[in-house]
Design a protein around this motif. Structure first.
Motif, short mmCIF file in Angstrom:
data_model
loop_
_atom_site.label_atom_id
_atom_site.label_comp_id
_atom_site.label_asym_id
_atom_site.label_seq_id
_atom_site.Cartn_x
_atom_site.Cartn_y
_atom_site.Cartn_z
N ALA A 100 0.86 -1.19 0.00
CA ALA A 100 0.00 0.00 0.00
C ALA A 100 0.89 1.24 0.00
N LEU B 64 -4.29 -0.62 9.16
CA LEU B 64 -5.15 0.12 8.24
C LEU B 64 -4.28 0.53 7.06
N ARG C 160 -3.87 2.14 3.17
CA ARG C 160 -4.56 3.10 2.32
C ARG C 160 -3.73 3.41 1.08
N GLY C 161 -4.43 3.59 -0.04
CA GLY C 161 -3.80 4.01 -1.29
C GLY C 161 -3.16 2.88 -2.07
N VAL D 265 -3.81 -0.31 -2.63
CA VAL D 265 -3.60 -1.54 -1.85
C VAL D 265 -3.69 -2.75 -2.78
N THR E 60 -7.56 -2.57 -4.24
CA THR E 60 -8.53 -1.65 -3.65
C THR E 60 -7.78 -0.40 -3.18
N GLU E 61 -8.51 0.57 -2.70
CA GLU E 61 -7.89 1.81 -2.20
C GLU E 61 -7.81 1.86 -0.68
N SER E 62 -8.53 0.98 0.00
CA SER E 62 -8.57 1.02 1.46
C SER E 62 -8.79 -0.40 1.97
N ASP F 230 -8.64 -2.81 5.74
CA ASP F 230 -8.40 -3.01 7.17
C ASP F 230 -8.00 -4.46 7.36
N THR G 21 -12.88 -4.42 3.48
CA THR G 21 -13.02 -3.07 2.96
C THR G 21 -14.46 -2.83 2.57
#
Length: 192
Positions: free
Chosen positions: A99, A112, A114-115, A117, A134-136, A138, A148
């Motif tokens: 990420a 977490l 982000r960006g 991923v 994806t962009e986010s 957990d 997500t």
């Protein structure tokens, strides 16, 4: 003359006393203790590697990154630039996750990410590697669940799935797609 000598003596004593106060208050200032600002990290690591083991001493995951920052009073334990996560699973091929940024919370039990991923199944058979973008995300590292609520693209050589949200139970090899699922399957070419 006696009065003049006493006056000069008192003037010298007064000037000395005033000079002493000046030197003490202006020139000899005690150093001030600076309180850490929320903009100043309390911990900082460059090009770090963190290996997390379970109670039996087996590797649970390895987290590497470009930078790791920890701030006093922050809502997360640490912030990471360019995190790379290698998740060891027992019954499934291992997963690698990258990420742009990440945060460690609950002392490493939750990450977490982000960006940009990307989850890539590392030890999967060469003919069917799974890639999730994806962009986010957990990542519950204790239960090995990635989730997500935003758009995900899941690809393999023969199929492509798009969904709004997902929950992947990495240890079980199961992915639950949450909403607006679209899929395309291309059968393998049959050679005569």
């Amino acid at each position: 003359m006696k009065g003049l000598g006493l006056s000069v003596f008192l003037a010298v004593v007064l000037i000395g006393a005033l000079g002493s106060l000046f030197v003490e208050s202006v020139l000899i200032k005690p150093s001030e203790v600076q309180r850490p600002s929320s903009n100043v990290p309390t911990d900082f690591f460059e090009d770090f590697t963190m290996r997390v083991m379970n109670e039996e001493g087996h590797s649970v995951y390895v987290l590497t990154g470009k930078h790791l920052f920890s701030y006093r009073g922050d809502e997360v334990d640490a912030r990471i630039e360019a995190p790379q996560l290698a998740i060891d699973t027992v019954s499934q091929p291992d997963w690698d996750v990258t990420a742009n940024t990440g945060s460690i919370i609950d002392r490493g039990d939750m990450l977490l990410l982000r960006g940009s991923v990307v989850l890539q199944q590392g030890g999967a058979p060469a003919e069917q590697p799974v890639r999730i973008e994806t962009e986010s995300l957990d990542m519950d590292t204790k239960r090995r669940i990635a989730s997500t609520a935003v758009a995900v693209d899941i690809t393999s050589p023969q199929w492509h799935v798009r969904s709004m949200g997902m929950q992947a139970r990495l240890e079980e090899g199961l992915i639950d797609l949450l909403a607006s699922v679209r899929a395309r399957y291309t059968p393998p070419a049959v050679t005569p």
